[in-house]
Design an enzyme around this catalytic site. Sequence first.
Site, PDB file in Angstrom:
ATOM      1  N   ASP A  74     123.238   1.821  18.329  1.00 13.35           N
ATOM      2  CA  ASP A  74     122.481   1.876  17.070  1.00 13.35           C
ATOM      3  C   ASP A  74     122.742   3.172  16.298  1.00 13.35           C
ATOM      4  OD1 ASP A  74     120.763   0.898  15.175  1.00 13.35           O
ATOM      5  OD2 ASP A  74     118.945   1.539  16.211  1.00 13.35           O
ATOM      6  N   ASN A 107     124.775   3.296  13.343  1.00 12.26           N
ATOM      7  CA  ASN A 107     126.030   3.302  12.573  1.00 12.26           C
ATOM      8  C   ASN A 107     125.761   3.419  11.067  1.00 12.26           C
ATOM      9  OD1 ASN A 107     127.250   2.808  15.001  1.00 12.26           O
ATOM     10  ND2 ASN A 107     127.761   0.666  14.574  1.00 12.26           N
ATOM     11  N   GLY A 108     124.748   2.679  10.619  1.00 10.56           N
ATOM     12  CA  GLY A 108     124.433   2.671   9.189  1.00 10.56           C
ATOM     13  C   GLY A 108     123.990   4.037   8.711  1.00 10.56           C
ATOM     14  N   ARG A 109     123.115   4.670   9.476  1.00  9.10           N
ATOM     15  CA  ARG A 109     122.626   6.001   9.076  1.00  9.10           C
ATOM     16  C   ARG A 109     123.740   7.034   9.107  1.00  9.10           C
ATOM     17  NH1 ARG A 109     117.680   5.575  13.032  1.00  9.10           N
ATOM     18  NH2 ARG A 109     118.877   3.688  13.541  1.00  9.10           N
ATOM     19  N   ASN A 157     120.510  -9.843  13.392  1.00  6.83           N
ATOM     20  CA  ASN A 157     121.389  -9.099  12.469  1.00  6.83           C
ATOM     21  C   ASN A 157     122.065  -9.990  11.417  1.00  6.83           C
ATOM     22  OD1 ASN A 157     122.438  -6.739  15.034  1.00  6.83           O
ATOM     23  ND2 ASN A 157     120.946  -6.442  13.403  1.00  6.83           N
ATOM     24  N   TRP A 158     121.940 -11.320  11.564  1.00 15.31           N
ATOM     25  CA  TRP A 158     122.487 -12.222  10.530  1.00 15.31           C
ATOM     26  C   TRP A 158     121.778 -12.010   9.203  1.00 15.31           C
ATOM     27  CZ3 TRP A 158     126.925 -14.438  11.598  1.00 15.31           C
ATOM     28  CH2 TRP A 158     127.240 -14.797  12.925  1.00 15.31           C
TER      29      TRP A 158
HETATM   30  C1  IPE Z   1     119.715  -3.493  17.555  1.00 12.81           C
HETATM   31  O1  IPE Z   1     119.813  -2.667  16.462  1.00 12.81           O
HETATM   32  C2  IPE Z   1     120.879  -4.418  17.576  1.00 12.81           C
HETATM   33  C3  IPE Z   1     122.150  -3.801  17.891  1.00 12.81           C
HETATM   34  C4  IPE Z   1     122.358  -2.544  18.165  1.00 12.81           C
HETATM   35  C5  IPE Z   1     123.263  -4.689  17.913  1.00 12.81           C
HETATM   36  P1  IPE Z   1     119.044  -2.983  15.098  1.00 12.81           P
HETATM   37  O2  IPE Z   1     119.358  -1.847  14.189  1.00 12.81           O
HETATM   38  O3  IPE Z   1     119.370  -4.331  14.625  1.00 12.81           O
HETATM   39  O4  IPE Z   1     117.533  -2.958  15.579  1.00 12.81           O
HETATM   40  P2  IPE Z   1     116.188  -2.748  14.735  1.00 12.81           P
HETATM   41  O5  IPE Z   1     116.251  -3.696  13.588  1.00 12.81           O
HETATM   42  O6  IPE Z   1     116.181  -1.330  14.290  1.00 12.81           O
HETATM   43  O7  IPE Z   1     115.096  -3.040  15.706  1.00 12.81           O
HETATM   44  C1  IPE Z   2     124.687  -0.570  14.460  1.00  9.31           C
HETATM   45  O1  IPE Z   2     123.765   0.279  13.920  1.00  9.31           O
HETATM   46  C2  IPE Z   2     124.079  -1.667  15.248  1.00  9.31           C
HETATM   47  C3  IPE Z   2     124.226  -2.995  14.632  1.00  9.31           C
HETATM   48  C4  IPE Z   2     123.193  -3.744  14.425  1.00  9.31           C
HETATM   49  C5  IPE Z   2     125.524  -3.537  14.291  1.00  9.31           C
HETATM   50  P1  IPE Z   2     122.944  -0.086  12.622  1.00  9.31           P
HETATM   51  O2  IPE Z   2     123.824  -0.776  11.660  1.00  9.31           O
HETATM   52  O3  IPE Z   2     121.705  -0.789  12.989  1.00  9.31           O
HETATM   53  O4  IPE Z   2     122.629   1.368  12.106  1.00  9.31           O
HETATM   54  P2  IPE Z   2     121.279   1.877  11.441  1.00  9.31           P
HETATM   55  O5  IPE Z   2     120.181   1.564  12.401  1.00  9.31           O
HETATM   56  O6  IPE Z   2     121.138   1.133  10.153  1.00  9.31           O
HETATM   57  O7  IPE Z   2     121.493   3.336  11.275  1.00  9.31           O
HETATM   58 MG    MG Z   3     119.865  -0.091  13.544  1.00  4.10          MG
END
Ligand code: IPE
Ligand code: IPE
Ligand code: MG
Length: 241
Positions: A18, A20-22, A66-67
């Site tokens: 978790d 990656n987006g941030r 995540n979809w």
């Molecule tokens: C959990 O991360 C799923 C994966 C790492 C694949 P999310 O970013 O989807 O979880 P939430 O939404 O913060 O609980």
């Molecule tokens: C990657 O991290 C996990 C996946 C769900 C693919 P995120 O994409 O959830 O990253 P954040 O939580 O937005 O930082």
């Molecule tokens: Mg996340």
Amino acid sequence: MENKDFSVLPAHVGVIMDGNGRWAKNRGLPRSKGHIEGAKTFRKIGEYAGNLGIRHISFYAFSTENWSRPQEEVEAIMALFGDYLHEAVDRLDENIEKGIRLRFLGDRNGLSEELIELIDFVEEKTRDMDKVNLNIAVNYGGQQEILHSVKNIAKDVKAGLIKPEDITLDTIQRGLYTLEQPPVDLVIRPSGEQRLSNFLLWQSAYAEFWSSDVLWPDFTEKDFDEALRAFEKRNRRFGGV
Ligand code: IPE
Ligand code: IPE
Ligand code: MG
């Protein structure tokens, strides 16, 4: 194999990849760039864990929830999964030499034909390996996985193959995607969140939880060591005293 003198190693580690987006946002980059970096970290930590002698490791890459993300982001993640599978095919000899068994955890329905074919191929080719069991969870949900097992049991009951009173915890467990793999001993979650987000719910019933503020693309072997050191010190009671 690296020798770090861990007094005890988890039999099965779960990693929620978790942040990656941030990571991308902090750099003014598109989220997909964060996933590209995260995929590199996945390869690095997967290899490192194997070298340490971790026998089972499961990486959470994409949840059933995540979809709901923007289509562009979903496509970027699926493309990275495809890249990884193609690479696994290209490096099949190397993986087999290292004794790596690759497994997919999740619902194949919903994935593209191409991905399903690659998964089937890689799983089949590595099925006799047992040194390192590397699982990647894509289109995975823990509740959905339990439902999947329960539905198969219900079919067996209906077909007269099993009696309801003969259903045990083991019956349910054997129907999970992880089949005969041991329960998860340690769940690692970077990025500061303190939740399971539907990851390996059954398998993690007694897992130790370790989280870190480091975002997944920045996660290093040193962070992994730190999690293992923390695990060494945990007093696991499993309901006893
Ligand atoms: C959990 O991360 C799923 C994966 C790492 C694949 P999310 O970013 O989807 O979880 P939430 O939404 O913060 O609980
Ligand atoms: C990657 O991290 C996990 C996946 C769900 C693919 P995120 O994409 O959830 O990253 P954040 O939580 O937005 O930082
Ligand atoms: Mg996340």
